[in-house]
Motif scaffolding. Structure first.
Motif, short mmCIF file in Angstrom:
data_model
loop_
_atom_site.label_atom_id
_atom_site.label_comp_id
_atom_site.label_asym_id
_atom_site.label_seq_id
_atom_site.Cartn_x
_atom_site.Cartn_y
_atom_site.Cartn_z
N SER B 130 0.81 -1.23 0.00
CA SER B 130 0.00 0.00 0.00
C SER B 130 0.84 1.28 0.00
O SER B 130 0.38 2.31 -0.45
CB SER B 130 -0.95 -0.01 1.20
N HIS B 131 2.08 1.20 0.48
CA HIS B 131 2.89 2.43 0.52
C HIS B 131 3.59 2.74 -0.79
O HIS B 131 4.48 3.60 -0.85
CB HIS B 131 3.86 2.38 1.69
N THR B 132 3.14 2.08 -1.86
CA THR B 132 3.61 2.43 -3.20
C THR B 132 3.33 3.89 -3.51
O THR B 132 3.97 4.50 -4.37
CB THR B 132 2.93 1.49 -4.22
N SER B 345 11.94 2.56 8.30
CA SER B 345 10.75 2.36 7.47
C SER B 345 10.79 3.15 6.17
O SER B 345 11.64 4.02 5.99
CB SER B 345 9.45 2.70 8.22
N CYS B 346 9.83 2.82 5.29
CA CYS B 346 9.77 3.52 4.00
C CYS B 346 9.30 4.95 4.16
O CYS B 346 9.39 5.75 3.23
CB CYS B 346 8.86 2.75 3.03
N THR B 347 8.77 5.30 5.32
CA THR B 347 8.37 6.69 5.56
C THR B 347 9.58 7.54 5.94
O THR B 347 9.75 8.65 5.45
CB THR B 347 7.34 6.76 6.72
N GLY B 407 15.89 -3.05 6.16
CA GLY B 407 14.68 -3.84 5.94
C GLY B 407 13.50 -3.15 6.58
O GLY B 407 13.63 -2.06 7.14
N CYS B 408 12.34 -3.77 6.51
CA CYS B 408 11.13 -3.18 7.09
C CYS B 408 11.15 -3.26 8.62
O CYS B 408 10.64 -2.39 9.31
CB CYS B 408 9.90 -3.89 6.57
N SER B 409 11.70 -4.34 9.12
CA SER B 409 11.96 -4.47 10.55
C SER B 409 10.73 -4.18 11.40
O SER B 409 9.64 -4.69 11.13
CB SER B 409 13.13 -3.54 10.90
N MET B 410 10.90 -3.34 12.39
CA MET B 410 9.84 -3.13 13.38
C MET B 410 8.70 -2.25 12.88
O MET B 410 7.76 -1.96 13.61
CB MET B 410 10.41 -2.57 14.67
N CYS B 411 8.74 -1.84 11.61
CA CYS B 411 7.59 -1.13 11.07
C CYS B 411 6.38 -2.06 11.12
O CYS B 411 5.27 -1.61 11.40
CB CYS B 411 7.84 -0.69 9.64
N LEU B 412 6.58 -3.34 10.82
CA LEU B 412 5.46 -4.28 10.95
C LEU B 412 5.83 -5.55 11.70
O LEU B 412 4.97 -6.39 11.93
CB LEU B 412 4.83 -4.62 9.58
S1 SF4 Z 1 6.39 -2.88 6.14
FE1 SF4 Z 1 6.69 -0.76 6.74
S2 SF4 Z 1 8.65 -0.20 5.86
FE2 SF4 Z 1 8.00 -2.06 4.84
S3 SF4 Z 1 6.97 -1.32 2.99
FE3 SF4 Z 1 5.40 -1.67 4.57
S4 SF4 Z 1 5.16 0.30 5.55
FE4 SF4 Z 1 7.07 0.39 4.42
#
Ligand code: SF4
Lengths: 206, 477
Positions: B130-132, B345-347, B407-412
């Motif tokens: 979704s964060h595309t 995170s990607c943010t 990596g995405c790690s603790m974001c999710l």
């Molecule tokens: S898990 Fe978090 S960091 Fe990874 S793509 Fe999704 S929102 Fe971005």
């Protein structure tokens, strides 16, 4: 995909708004590489207590709602992550239609892909449904029929509500069409488009 | 072309509709793939005997599942390992480029794509994530899709879809010193709500948006999905072109000049109409902290946890969120103590984000509060290398932060990085949903600077009191 003309059965009420897909299927179950088998993890953190045992108070754990076919919820159901696993888990559990005042965009399209009927009704109608389904006794749960032919939700006793659905989504559901095959039928158009607007790799877009 | 003035979105949509049939078929220029939402899609292709139509437009990486600790060790989680292996063999079988663990390119898909120059203005970009929406920062039409649609794009390079509506979020004025893009987008979501953008593509416009750096624009577009929007976008300009020039996959030489010429024409025309417009005054935005379990629950750090609404479903939702978060209405945000800090995170996992956090640590001196476990996870392996070249890793580790692999790690928390039940985390990620970072974990969304300040103090503090931006800070006067 199997064709769906109507969904008939027990209505379970989940009276919450903004239910996100992290709740519908938590991340620890996304590591599987199959499309099936997610039903027992549906709403995992709400359905189980900290020690892993089922929470008898959660509606989908209580007979007869553990056999619900229609889920009614508050607005913006399915928001957040794009994980189609959320729709797979609902479907796998037996849910054939989700009714809410609004559904998140990606979730709504994942429902159609999965053969779940996304039903958006006016807020007042959903509030009424939540109330009726919520106070029904175990011996007499609320039943309803979601009919794609007539585009109506009909409750036991006759109350009914019309709903709308994108005609393409409706057709795909009713005929159980393979979406990809439909697009591949438009191969000539796609090839013409690619020829007209030549693009190399994304490194050199036209 | 018609003389009718068009928005950025209109131009991209019109340029990508294939043929005349119904439903509209959108051509996809760039398809990004990761390990979690793709295995079933590749399996679908195999079962149907289909191939990937445009492997050269398809790029994969591994981000969600990977451990961020020592990568030379085997992955202990079998299901995660199998999923990662599946992507490797699918990429091989279908001829798709994979930026694997162990290369400089590996990273969170929404950090890697722009960084490599894959994402470019005027493109349509999709990913099973979704964060595309992040990629819209370049003036691309970029949105998340489900796994069946991933399969669809792999097989056809197209996606049938109804035309979304447009929403202009116009941000006038300028952000005050010490206020970041993260605070701005949290303020916007608090304003329009978690479903305020449903059915729409947002275009961010206005003075404050034009002043944002590329990395800040990505932060803003990234969280468009948290307002329920299909996508978020910002018209490409000199800031965009300067950032993109020289990236590995960006056009070069004459092709670059021609591309920039074309990209300049993408901006929304004078007089073009949006379906809706919302205005935000940038000068009123303060550093924000979320108190609840949706991203729309952000309040200024100098504020308080808001009062519970009198009645209705909002009351139920607020009571439930307060209980989950272990908070009481009226509590000053600055008095809330935290246990964990996650920067990444990607943010907010890009180089500028790490720089902003490190700057706060340098300004404040001192170390991570003894109660707090703090972790920095770079958004890509390249970001990690660049940060190390600048000595940022030392700033973090000297202050007591853990410095991790990307990596995405603790974001999710799909990998081993999770909150324990009841732990309270200041996080630079994008979702504070129940259980997002670990079952019964409590997430507060903040900017990287605010996260660093919280790590040092063991509670939320207005970062402007550390960085000296507190002259007359917005909202504090
Ligand atoms: S898990 Fe978090 S960091 Fe990874 S793509 Fe999704 S929102 Fe971005």
């Amino acid at each position: 995909m199997e064709a769906v003309r109507e969904v008939n059965g027990i209505v379970a009420a989940l009276d919450r708004a903004d239910v996100d897909t992290d709740q519908i299927i938590p991340k620890q179950f996304l590591k599987r590489i199959e499309r099936t088998g997610y039903g027992r993890f549906l709403f995992h953190d709400w359905r189980t207590r900290g020690d892993g045992t089922p929470d008898p108070d959660f509606v989908l754990n209580r007979p007869p709602w553990n056999e619900a076919r229609i889920l009614v919820a508050g607005r913006n159901f399915g928001c957040g992550s794009s994980r189609e696993h959320a729709a797979w888990a609902l479907r796998d559990f037996g849910i054939g239609a989700v009714v809410a005042p609004s559904l998140a965009d990606i979730f709504r399209s994942n429902c159609v892909q999965t053969g779940i009927v996304p039903v958006v009704l006016p807020e007042a109608a959903v509030v009424g449904l939540l109330e009726r389904a919520g106070r029904a006794e175990a011996g007499a749960p609320l039943r309803a029929r979601v009919d794609l032919e007539t585009m109506q939700v009909t409750l036991e006793g006759g109350e009914h509500h019309p709903f709308d659905l994108d005609p393409h989504a409706r057709r795909r559901l009713m005929e159980g069409l393979d979406d990809i095959a439909l697009t591949l039928e438009r191969e000539a158009e796609i090839a013409a488009y690619e020829a007209l607007t030549p693009r190399g790799a994304p490194a050199a877009p036209g | 072309m018609s003389a009718r003035p068009r928005t950025l979105f209109d131009k991209l949509w019109d340029a990508h509709v294939v043929g005349e049939g119904e439903p509209p078929l959108l051509y996809i220029d760039l398809h990004l793939v990761h390990e979690v939402t793709s295995p079933q899609a590749f399996e679908g292709l195999r079962v149907a005997g289909r191939r990937v139509r445009r492997p050269e437009r398809t790029v994969a990486t591994i981000d969600h599942n990977v451990p961020t600790t020592d990568r030379s060790l085997p992955i202990v989680d079998d299901t995660a390992r199998i999923q990662i292996e599946a992507l490797r063999s699918n990429a091989r079988e279908f001829g798709v480029t994979l930026h694997d663990v162990g290369t400089l390119e590996q990273g969170i898909v929404h950090v890697m794509g722009p960084e490599m120059g894959y994402t470019q203005p005027g493109m349509t970009v999709v990913c099973g994530d979704s964060h595309t929406s992040t990629h819209g920062a370049f003036g691309a039409l970029a949105f998340g899709i489900g796994t069946s649609q991933v399969e669809h794009v792999l097989a056809t390079q197209c996606l049938p879809m109804a035309r979304p509506r447009t929403l202009e979020v116009r941000v006038d004025g300028a952000l005050s010193p010490g206020v970041t893009a993260k605070d701005l987008i949290l303020a916007i979501i608090a304003e329009i709500g978690v479903d305020g953008g449903r059915g729409h593509v947002i275009e961010y416009t206005g003075e404050a948006v034009r002043r944002l750096s590329m990395e800040e624009r990505m932060t803003v577009c990234n969280m468009s999905i948290e307002a329920g929007a299909r996508a978020g976008m910002i018209a490409p300009d000199d800031t965009t072109f300067a950032w993109l020039e020289g990236r590995p996959m960006a056009p070069a030489g004459e092709a670059w000049t021609a591309a920039v010429e074309r990209w300049r024409g993408l901006a929304t025309d004078e007089g073009a109409r949006y379906d809706r417009t919302v205005r935000v005054d940038a000068s009123r935005v303060a550093p924000m902290v979320t108190w609840g379990t949706t991203p729309a629950t952000a309040v200024p750090v100098m504020g308080r946890v808001p009062a519970v609404p009198e009645g209705g479903p909002e009351r139920e939702a607020a009571l439930r969120a307060l209980e989950y978060m272990g908070l009481e209405a009226g509590t000053p945000v600055e008095s809330v103590e935290i246990d964990r800090v996650f920067i990444g995170s990607c943010t907010n996992g890009r180089l500028d984000d790490l720089r902003a956090a490190a700057a706060v640590i340098r300004a404040a001196g001192g170390r991570v509060h003894p109660r707090v476990g703090a972790m920095v996870v770079p958004g890509s392996t390249r970001v990690k290398a660049q940060a190390e070249a600048e000595g940022l890793d030392r700033v973090f580790t000297d202050a007591g932060f853990e410095w991790r692999e990307s990596g995405c790690s603790m974001c999710l928390g799909m990998n081993p990085d999770v909150l324990a039940p009841g732990e309270r985390c200041a996080s630079t990620s994008n979702r504070n949903f129940e259980g997002r970072q670990g079952r019964n974990g409590r997430t507060h969304l903040v900017s990287p600077a605010m996260a660093a300040a919280a790590a040092l103090n063991g509670r939320f503090v207005d970062v402007r009191t550390i960085t000296g931006d507190a002259g007359v800070p917005a909202g504090r006067a």
